[in-house]
Scaffold this motif. Structure first.
Motif, mmCIF file in Angstrom:
data_model
loop_
_atom_site.group_PDB
_atom_site.id
_atom_site.type_symbol
_atom_site.label_atom_id
_atom_site.label_comp_id
_atom_site.label_asym_id
_atom_site.label_seq_id
_atom_site.Cartn_x
_atom_site.Cartn_y
_atom_site.Cartn_z
ATOM 1 N N TYR A 50 0.667 -1.231 -0.128
ATOM 2 C CA TYR A 50 0.073 -0.103 -0.142
ATOM 3 C C TYR A 50 0.828 1.236 0.026
ATOM 4 C CZ TYR A 50 -3.650 3.326 1.513
ATOM 5 O OH TYR A 50 -4.315 4.336 1.680
ATOM 6 N N TYR A 53 2.740 1.193 -3.594
ATOM 7 C CA TYR A 53 2.195 1.568 -4.780
ATOM 8 C C TYR A 53 1.086 2.510 -4.690
ATOM 9 C CZ TYR A 53 4.623 -2.669 -5.831
ATOM 10 O OH TYR A 53 5.586 -3.628 -6.104
ATOM 11 N N SER A 56 1.387 7.324 -5.450
ATOM 12 C CA SER A 56 2.211 8.102 -6.654
ATOM 13 C C SER A 56 1.226 9.084 -7.199
ATOM 14 C CB SER A 56 2.643 7.055 -7.535
ATOM 15 O OG SER A 56 1.724 6.486 -8.262
ATOM 16 N N CYS A 57 -0.052 9.039 -6.958
ATOM 17 C CA CYS A 57 -0.946 9.801 -7.449
ATOM 18 C C CYS A 57 -1.327 10.921 -6.621
ATOM 19 C CB CYS A 57 -1.969 9.389 -8.395
ATOM 20 S SG CYS A 57 -1.451 8.269 -9.734
ATOM 21 N N HIS A 58 -1.540 10.474 -5.301
ATOM 22 C CA HIS A 58 -2.366 11.093 -4.172
ATOM 23 C C HIS A 58 -1.930 10.537 -2.912
ATOM 24 C CE1 HIS A 58 -4.520 7.427 -3.647
ATOM 25 N NE2 HIS A 58 -5.311 7.664 -5.053
ATOM 26 N N LYS A 61 -4.747 7.073 1.852
ATOM 27 C CA LYS A 61 -5.851 7.540 2.614
ATOM 28 C C LYS A 61 -5.819 6.566 3.673
ATOM 29 C CE LYS A 61 -7.126 9.445 -1.550
ATOM 30 N NZ LYS A 61 -7.397 10.735 -1.707
ATOM 31 N N GLN A 66 -12.565 4.445 4.343
ATOM 32 C CA GLN A 66 -13.439 3.784 3.747
ATOM 33 C C GLN A 66 -14.327 2.645 4.432
ATOM 34 O OE1 GLN A 66 -13.952 4.136 0.101
ATOM 35 N NE2 GLN A 66 -12.873 6.147 0.139
ATOM 36 N N VAL A 75 -10.026 -0.723 -4.140
ATOM 37 C CA VAL A 75 -8.611 -1.105 -4.315
ATOM 38 C C VAL A 75 -8.448 -2.043 -5.836
ATOM 39 C CG1 VAL A 75 -6.900 -2.932 -3.323
ATOM 40 C CG2 VAL A 75 -8.270 -1.475 -1.741
ATOM 41 N N MET A 77 -10.129 -0.960 -8.507
ATOM 42 C CA MET A 77 -10.084 -0.145 -9.387
ATOM 43 C C MET A 77 -8.638 0.795 -9.273
ATOM 44 S SD MET A 77 -13.218 2.616 -9.279
ATOM 45 C CE MET A 77 -12.984 4.230 -8.723
ATOM 46 N N MET A 78 -8.245 1.124 -8.174
ATOM 47 C CA MET A 78 -7.100 1.656 -8.165
ATOM 48 C C MET A 78 -5.709 1.030 -8.518
ATOM 49 S SD MET A 78 -7.541 4.751 -7.276
ATOM 50 C CE MET A 78 -8.893 5.330 -7.604
ATOM 51 N N SER A 79 -5.874 -0.590 -8.330
ATOM 52 C CA SER A 79 -4.832 -1.182 -8.782
ATOM 53 C C SER A 79 -4.779 -1.160 -10.423
ATOM 54 C CB SER A 79 -4.819 -2.766 -8.329
ATOM 55 O OG SER A 79 -4.916 -2.633 -6.782
ATOM 56 N N ALA A 82 -2.904 2.094 -11.028
ATOM 57 C CA ALA A 82 -1.404 1.816 -10.837
ATOM 58 C C ALA A 82 -0.893 1.041 -11.968
ATOM 59 C CB ALA A 82 -1.113 1.299 -9.586
ATOM 60 N N ILE A 99 -3.124 -5.852 -0.229
ATOM 61 C CA ILE A 99 -3.411 -4.616 0.324
ATOM 62 C C ILE A 99 -4.837 -4.297 0.642
ATOM 63 C CG2 ILE A 99 -3.856 -2.413 -0.918
ATOM 64 C CD1 ILE A 99 -1.615 -2.778 -2.953
HETATM 65 C C1 HEC Z 1 -2.566 6.454 -11.488
HETATM 66 C C2 HEC Z 1 -2.704 7.163 -10.413
HETATM 67 C C3 HEC Z 1 -3.407 6.460 -9.135
HETATM 68 C C4 HEC Z 1 -2.835 5.528 -8.296
HETATM 69 C C5 HEC Z 1 -1.576 4.607 -8.836
HETATM 70 C C6 HEC Z 1 -3.776 5.262 -7.168
HETATM 71 N N1 HEC Z 1 -4.696 6.004 -7.353
HETATM 72 FE FE1 HEC Z 1 -6.302 6.289 -5.920
HETATM 73 N N2 HEC Z 1 -6.970 7.810 -6.724
HETATM 74 C C7 HEC Z 1 -6.662 8.376 -8.136
HETATM 75 C C8 HEC Z 1 -7.413 9.232 -8.677
HETATM 76 C C9 HEC Z 1 -7.431 10.025 -9.846
HETATM 77 C C10 HEC Z 1 -8.824 9.413 -7.852
HETATM 78 C C11 HEC Z 1 -9.829 10.364 -7.707
HETATM 79 C C12 HEC Z 1 -10.814 10.189 -8.788
HETATM 80 C C13 HEC Z 1 -11.361 8.650 -8.801
HETATM 81 O O1 HEC Z 1 -12.134 8.325 -7.822
HETATM 82 O O2 HEC Z 1 -11.002 7.921 -10.000
HETATM 83 C C14 HEC Z 1 -8.348 8.435 -6.495
HETATM 84 C C15 HEC Z 1 -9.208 8.209 -5.573
HETATM 85 C C16 HEC Z 1 -8.741 7.061 -4.436
HETATM 86 C C17 HEC Z 1 -9.816 6.894 -3.338
HETATM 87 C C18 HEC Z 1 -10.964 7.789 -3.210
HETATM 88 C C19 HEC Z 1 -10.554 8.992 -2.305
HETATM 89 C C20 HEC Z 1 -11.804 9.643 -1.689
HETATM 90 O O3 HEC Z 1 -11.753 10.436 -1.007
HETATM 91 O O4 HEC Z 1 -13.062 9.347 -2.219
HETATM 92 C C21 HEC Z 1 -9.064 5.876 -2.586
HETATM 93 C C22 HEC Z 1 -9.607 5.191 -1.573
HETATM 94 C C23 HEC Z 1 -7.845 5.504 -3.551
HETATM 95 N N3 HEC Z 1 -7.955 6.335 -4.467
HETATM 96 C C24 HEC Z 1 -6.933 4.393 -3.207
HETATM 97 C C25 HEC Z 1 -6.146 4.164 -3.892
HETATM 98 C C26 HEC Z 1 -5.231 2.938 -3.423
HETATM 99 C C27 HEC Z 1 -5.753 1.859 -2.252
HETATM 100 C C28 HEC Z 1 -4.285 2.764 -4.339
HETATM 101 C C29 HEC Z 1 -3.327 1.641 -4.552
HETATM 102 C C30 HEC Z 1 -3.755 0.303 -5.093
HETATM 103 C C31 HEC Z 1 -4.412 4.125 -5.233
HETATM 104 N N4 HEC Z 1 -5.427 4.709 -4.768
HETATM 105 C C32 HEC Z 1 -3.581 4.349 -6.275
HETATM 106 C C33 HEC Z 1 -5.358 7.974 -8.818
HETATM 107 C C34 HEC Z 1 -4.473 6.942 -8.326
#
Ligand code: HEC
Length: 109
Positions: A50, A53, A56-58, A61, A66, A75, A77-79, A82, A99
Motif C-alpha cells: 500500500y 504503490y 504516486s498520484c495522491h 488514505k 472507507q 482497491v 479499481m486503483m490497482s 496503478a 493491500i
Molecule cells: C494512477 C494514479 C493513481 C494511483 C496509482 C492510485 N490512485 Fe487512488 N485515486 C486516483 C484518482 C485520480 C482518484 C480520484 C478520482 C477517482 O475516484 O477516480 C483516486 C481516488 C482514490 C480513493 C478515493 C478517495 C476519496 O476520498 O474518495 C481511494 C480510497 C484511493 N484512490 C485509493 C487508492 C489505492 C488503495 C491505491 C493503490 C492500489 C491507489 N489509490 C492508487 C489515482 C490513483
C-alpha cells in the motif's frame, strides 16, 4: 512569530501524512476469521505494498476513511490505475489481495 511558523508546519505536516499502524497479532486473528488463508505476513505485505504503490498520484488514505465495501470497490479499481500508469503489472493479484485485506482489517478501528 516563530510559534506561528511552527504551528503552520505541524498542521500542514499532520494534514497530509497518514500514520499507518502495523498489523498486530490481534489483527491477524481477526483477518484469519474473515479470510481463511490470511496471516500476519500477508497483512504486513499489504501495508508495505500500500505504501509502495498507492501514493504516486495522491497521498495515502486512512484505512478508516472507507468502509469494507468501499475498499472492496476502490482497491481493484486503483490497482488497475496503478498498473496502467506503470505500463505493466506492478500490482498483481496477490499484491492487490494483500493491500485489500490490510485496509479492510485496519478499517474496523
Ligand atoms: C494512477 C494514479 C493513481 C494511483 C496509482 C492510485 N490512485 Fe487512488 N485515486 C486516483 C484518482 C485520480 C482518484 C480520484 C478520482 C477517482 O475516484 O477516480 C483516486 C481516488 C482514490 C480513493 C478515493 C478517495 C476519496 O476520498 O474518495 C481511494 C480510497 C484511493 N484512490 C485509493 C487508492 C489505492 C488503495 C491505491 C493503490 C492500489 C491507489 N489509490 C492508487 C489515482 C490513483
Amino acid at each position: 512569530m516563530k510559534k506561528i511558523i511552527l504551528f503552520t508546519f505541524v498542521l500542514g505536516f499532520t494534514a497530509c501524512t497518514v500514520k499507518l499502524m502495523p498489523p498486530t497479532k490481534a489483527d491477524a486473528d481477526f483477518a484469519a476469521k474473515k479470510y481463511s488463508d490470511c496471516n500476519l505476513a500477508q497483512l504486513q505485505k499489504g501495508k508495505e505494498s500500500y505504501e509502495k504503490y498507492c501514493n504516486s498520484c495522491h497521498g495515502l488514505k486512512k484505512p478508516t476513511s472507507q468502509t469494507e465495501e468501499g475498499w472492496n470497490k476502490m482497491v481493484p479499481m486503483m490497482s488497475r490505475k496503478a498498473n496502467k500508469k506503470a505500463g505493466s503489472v506492478i500490482v498483481d493479484e496477490n499484491t492487490q489481495n494483500a493491500i485489500l485485506r490490510y485496509l479492510v482489517v485496519m478499517s474496523r478501528k
